[in-house]
Design a protein around this motif. Structure first.
Motif, short mmCIF file in Angstrom:
data_model
loop_
_atom_site.label_atom_id
_atom_site.label_comp_id
_atom_site.label_asym_id
_atom_site.label_seq_id
_atom_site.Cartn_x
_atom_site.Cartn_y
_atom_site.Cartn_z
N ILE A 5 0.86 -1.18 0.00
CA ILE A 5 0.00 0.00 0.00
C ILE A 5 0.90 1.23 0.00
CG2 ILE A 5 -1.86 1.22 1.15
CD1 ILE A 5 -2.61 -1.37 2.55
N ALA A 18 -4.69 3.81 4.67
CA ALA A 18 -3.76 2.69 4.45
C ALA A 18 -3.68 1.80 5.69
CB ALA A 18 -2.38 3.23 4.09
N ILE A 108 -1.85 -1.04 -3.99
CA ILE A 108 -2.88 -0.06 -3.65
C ILE A 108 -2.19 1.29 -3.42
CG2 ILE A 108 -4.64 0.60 -1.95
CD1 ILE A 108 -4.95 -2.40 -1.33
N THR A 110 -3.03 5.26 -1.85
CA THR A 110 -3.98 6.12 -1.14
C THR A 110 -3.58 7.60 -1.25
OG1 THR A 110 -2.84 5.93 1.00
CG2 THR A 110 -4.52 4.27 0.50
#
Length: 373
Positions: A5, A18, A108, A110
């Motif tokens: 992340i 996160a 991912i 954020t």
């Protein structure tokens, strides 16, 4: 599951999202490996200090400059967007090394910087991993949107339409909300919380806060409200702002209304559950927590750019009132607190936009995508 992340420590919301997702995944799959990368700091601690330090000073002392940058970068073909993207692409080489070293099966982001880096690596075929971007506000911005990103998580359907209008496949946009830590949903008794603070469970309670940095006109609001004729009591959170805390303590000495001043706290959920109205800056994380707590808002001091967009979302859906530049704002607050029907209507509206299952729903989507890849 093995997941990376990517976040950036610019404002609390990106990192909190996160951490919340990581915590949820590990609760479901304790043997998973979830690594959060504070992207710029990991690449260069010196560069991180310069960029994040400049960002924090800008939003505190010259927020108008931040607003101009926000507007310039909304133009995907503009010079500011081009420079920002080229900078991120240069740093993405270091990010690629981190990805190879950890060897995840999913990525991912954020933060828009991280989204740009991952999208670039995907477009250039340095990586072929499935990718998700979690937008941590309540309105879209072009800096989040990049070719190479497979899926976008947004907080509301307005954003879904905005992003689709900008050319993103609507099937890749998911209205799953912004994840917050599972512990935030622990339930607390309102009366017990208020009595521990030496406040009355029978009075309407106003909570005032400005994020972890204690930003915005908190001291001015407290000074005016504390000497008003509101039939209410006040809780004020100063966050990590020591100067603000000291100022609030001084003001409280002449307060007519029952008041409690709190510094940095991990009990925001408990305090929100004990309150009837939240007065706050419209940051993405605070809005998410307030909606989850079914707590109507009064918003002030939005940062030019994203927080103004957040404010517009809240006002459009009757989730908040605007208390900036309104000489009658105390009367408006009083009207809401005395009008139980109006207050309950606003509370019902929060339920329409709260996404208490956000972390679970994102986790489920990740599992589905991994299985299909």
């Amino acid at each position: 599951m093995k997941c990376m992340i990517f976040s950036v420590a610019a404002g609390g919301g990106h990192g909190h999202a996160a951490s919340a997702l990581k915590e949820y995944i590990l609760n479901k799959e304790p043997y998973s490996e979830i690594k959060i990368l504070d992207t710029i700091k990991e690449i260069s601690p010196v560069l991180d200090k310069v960029i994040i330090g400049s960002y924090l000073k800008t939003i505190q002392y010259t927020p108008s400059i931040f607003g101009k940058l926000y507007n310039f970068t909304e133009d995907e073909d503009g010079l500011t967007s081009y420079i920002s993207s080229k900078f991120n692409q240069l740093m993405s080489i270091e990010v690629h090394d981190k990805i190879k070293e950890f060897n995840p099966d999913f990525l991912i982001a954020t933060h828009p910087f991280a989204a740009d880096m991952i999208g670039y690596l995907k477009r250039k075929k340095y990586i072929s991993l499935p990718t998700i971007v979690i937008l941590t506000d309540y309105a879209s911005h072009s800096s989040w949107i990049h070719q190479g990103i497979d899926h976008y998580i947004v907080s509301n359907d307005d954003m879904k339409k905005e992003i689709a209008f900008k050319g993103v496949d609507i099937n890749s946009i998911h209205t799953l909300g912004i994840p917050i830590k599972p512990s935030f949903f622990d339930k607390f008794n309102r009366d017990t919380t208020l009595m521990k603070l030496k406040l009355s469970p029978k009075k309407k309670t106003i909570l005032i806060m400005g994020g972890s940095l204690g930003m915005g006109k908190i001291s001015e609001l407290f000074s005016e409200l504390s000497t008003s004729d509101l039939d209410a009591q006040l809780i004020v959170i100063a966050g990590k702002n020591k100067n603000l805390y000291d100022t609030l303590i001084e003001i409280s000495k002449t307060s007519i209304l029952p008041s409690v001043i709190i510094g940095y706290t991990n009990d925001v959920n408990k305090l929100m559950q004990a309150s009837d109205l939240l007065l706050t800056k419209p940051g993405g994380l605070t809005i998410t927590e307030s909606l989850a707590s079914e707590l109507p808002m009064g918003v002030f001091s939005p940062l030019p750019g994203q927080e103004i967009k957040n404010k517009e979302f809240l006002l459009r859906h009757n989730l908040a009132i605007d208390i900036d530049d309104d000489p009658n704002y105390i009367n408006n607050i009083n009207y809401i607190l005395l009008n139980n029907h109006l207050l309950n209507t606003m509370k019902e509206n929060t339920k329409k936009f709260a996404k208490p299952n956000s972390a679970h729903d994102i986790y489920t989507l990740i599992k589905k995508i991994i299985k299909a890849s």
